[in-house]
Scaffold this motif. Structure first.
Motif, mmCIF file in Angstrom:
data_model
loop_
_atom_site.group_PDB
_atom_site.id
_atom_site.type_symbol
_atom_site.label_atom_id
_atom_site.label_comp_id
_atom_site.label_asym_id
_atom_site.label_seq_id
_atom_site.Cartn_x
_atom_site.Cartn_y
_atom_site.Cartn_z
ATOM 1 N N ASP A 43 -0.616 -8.515 -2.802
ATOM 2 C CA ASP A 43 -0.611 -7.346 -1.922
ATOM 3 C C ASP A 43 0.374 -6.319 -2.019
ATOM 4 N N GLY A 44 0.623 -6.148 -3.533
ATOM 5 C CA GLY A 44 1.811 -5.032 -3.889
ATOM 6 C C GLY A 44 2.918 -5.277 -3.918
ATOM 7 N N ILE A 45 3.266 -6.570 -3.686
ATOM 8 C CA ILE A 45 4.913 -7.214 -3.828
ATOM 9 C C ILE A 45 5.012 -8.260 -4.657
ATOM 10 N N LEU A 46 6.015 -7.922 -5.481
ATOM 11 C CA LEU A 46 6.471 -8.931 -6.493
ATOM 12 C C LEU A 46 7.379 -9.684 -5.859
ATOM 13 N N SER A 47 7.541 -10.676 -5.680
ATOM 14 C CA SER A 47 8.622 -11.638 -5.242
ATOM 15 C C SER A 47 9.338 -12.688 -5.767
ATOM 16 N N PHE A 48 10.346 -12.989 -5.748
ATOM 17 C CA PHE A 48 11.118 -13.792 -6.338
ATOM 18 C C PHE A 48 11.871 -14.819 -5.529
ATOM 19 N N ASN A 49 11.694 -16.151 -5.754
ATOM 20 C CA ASN A 49 12.540 -17.040 -5.232
ATOM 21 C C ASN A 49 13.475 -17.653 -6.209
ATOM 22 N N VAL A 50 14.823 -17.329 -5.916
ATOM 23 C CA VAL A 50 16.150 -17.614 -6.941
ATOM 24 C C VAL A 50 16.866 -18.674 -6.321
ATOM 25 N N LEU A 51 16.940 -20.008 -6.621
ATOM 26 C CA LEU A 51 17.630 -21.197 -5.991
ATOM 27 C C LEU A 51 18.998 -20.933 -6.651
ATOM 28 N N LYS A 52 19.882 -21.484 -5.693
ATOM 29 C CA LYS A 52 21.437 -21.451 -5.893
ATOM 30 C C LYS A 52 21.700 -22.828 -6.572
ATOM 31 N N ARG A 53 22.561 -22.890 -7.480
ATOM 32 C CA ARG A 53 23.051 -24.270 -7.834
ATOM 33 C C ARG A 53 24.202 -24.574 -6.816
ATOM 34 N N GLU A 70 15.910 -14.224 -1.964
ATOM 35 C CA GLU A 70 14.413 -14.133 -1.770
ATOM 36 C C GLU A 70 14.855 -12.605 -2.237
ATOM 37 N N ILE A 71 13.892 -12.137 -3.145
ATOM 38 C CA ILE A 71 14.053 -10.756 -3.641
ATOM 39 C C ILE A 71 12.422 -10.164 -3.664
ATOM 40 N N GLU A 72 12.335 -8.879 -3.165
ATOM 41 C CA GLU A 72 11.014 -8.454 -3.154
ATOM 42 C C GLU A 72 11.055 -7.017 -3.570
ATOM 43 N N LEU A 73 10.121 -6.624 -4.299
ATOM 44 C CA LEU A 73 10.010 -5.540 -5.116
ATOM 45 C C LEU A 73 8.640 -5.065 -4.806
ATOM 46 N N ALA A 74 8.741 -3.698 -4.161
ATOM 47 C CA ALA A 74 7.294 -3.009 -3.814
ATOM 48 C C ALA A 74 6.845 -2.357 -5.118
ATOM 49 N N ALA A 75 5.759 -2.763 -5.554
ATOM 50 C CA ALA A 75 5.090 -2.293 -6.806
ATOM 51 C C ALA A 75 3.314 -2.314 -6.497
ATOM 52 N N PRO A 76 2.847 -1.431 -5.764
ATOM 53 C CA PRO A 76 1.486 -1.436 -5.298
ATOM 54 C C PRO A 76 0.840 -0.961 -6.807
ATOM 55 N N GLY A 77 -0.486 -1.375 -6.906
ATOM 56 C CA GLY A 77 -1.305 -0.960 -7.817
ATOM 57 C C GLY A 77 -1.323 -1.487 -9.057
ATOM 58 N N PHE A 78 -0.664 -2.584 -9.318
ATOM 59 C CA PHE A 78 -0.327 -3.274 -10.493
ATOM 60 C C PHE A 78 -1.198 -4.509 -10.392
ATOM 61 N N SER A 79 -1.222 -5.305 -11.552
ATOM 62 C CA SER A 79 -1.996 -6.617 -11.403
ATOM 63 C C SER A 79 -0.671 -7.289 -12.322
ATOM 64 N N LYS A 80 -0.985 -8.665 -12.082
ATOM 65 C CA LYS A 80 -0.001 -9.844 -12.670
ATOM 66 C C LYS A 80 0.146 -9.523 -14.050
ATOM 67 N N LYS A 81 -0.878 -8.852 -14.806
ATOM 68 C CA LYS A 81 -0.663 -8.927 -16.276
ATOM 69 C C LYS A 81 -0.044 -7.942 -16.631
ATOM 70 N N ASP A 82 0.277 -6.868 -15.893
ATOM 71 C CA ASP A 82 1.106 -5.587 -15.903
ATOM 72 C C ASP A 82 2.549 -5.786 -15.933
ATOM 73 N N PHE A 83 3.083 -6.788 -15.288
ATOM 74 C CA PHE A 83 4.454 -7.126 -15.587
ATOM 75 C C PHE A 83 5.146 -7.908 -16.757
ATOM 76 N N ASN A 84 6.362 -7.569 -17.000
ATOM 77 C CA ASN A 84 7.220 -8.086 -17.848
ATOM 78 C C ASN A 84 8.424 -8.540 -17.248
#
Length: 153
Positions: A129-139, A59-73
């Motif tokens: 809520d300003g947090i970009l989170s990733f769920n990365v599954l393991k093989r 589980e990866i969480e990145l604090a990035a407040p003030g952005f919207s979904k379309k701002d991320f690449n």
């Protein structure tokens, strides 16, 4: 995954009982200290990141407040998860006597090497809520076989 300790621009300065101004300017500021860090040279600062490992995923969480979904690449290239965001905002107000113009700009880039045991095709991202989170599954790792002893004849 490798965790890297954050280097504070002022070091332990704030925890000291006595502040030596000469030492501060001689060593910390000018001799390869704060002037060479991102804090002072106008580059964007990397957002804080939390990484949690469980038995079957990361589980990866990145604090990035003030952005919207379309701002991320977000891309995966050569085993690296690359995250960048950019937001520009311009506001103009005109009146007979004056023109007021304000602009805001915020951007960052962050990359991290993914372990070899992840399913890159199954990575999911969510921004809330300003947090970009990733769920990365393991093989599922192949069971390790006991070493085979070969006799030399």
């Amino acid at each position: 995954m490798t965790l890297v300790k954050f280097k504070r621009p002022f070091g332990n300065l704030l925890r000291q009982d006595f502040f030596d101004m000469d030492d501060f300017f001689d060593s910390r500021l000018w001799k390869g200290g704060m002037m060479e860090t991102d804090f002072w040279n106008g580059k964007t600062v990397e957002p804080a990141m939390n990484i949690k490992e469980t038995d079957d995923h990361y589980e990866i969480e990145l604090a990035a407040p003030g952005f919207s979904k379309k701002d991320f690449n977000v891309t995966i290239e050569d085993g690296y998860l690359n995250i960048s965001a950019e937001k520009k905002q311009t506001e103009t107000e005109k009146d007979e006597m004056f023109t007021r113009r304000e602009f805001h700009y915020n951007a960052f880039e962050r990359s991290m090497q993914l372990p070899e045991n992840v399913k890159e095709e199954a990575i999911k991202a969510r921004y809330h809520d300003g947090i970009l989170s990733f769920n990365v599954l393991k093989r599922a790792e192949a069971e390790k076989k006991a070493p085979k002893v070969i006799e030399v004849g």
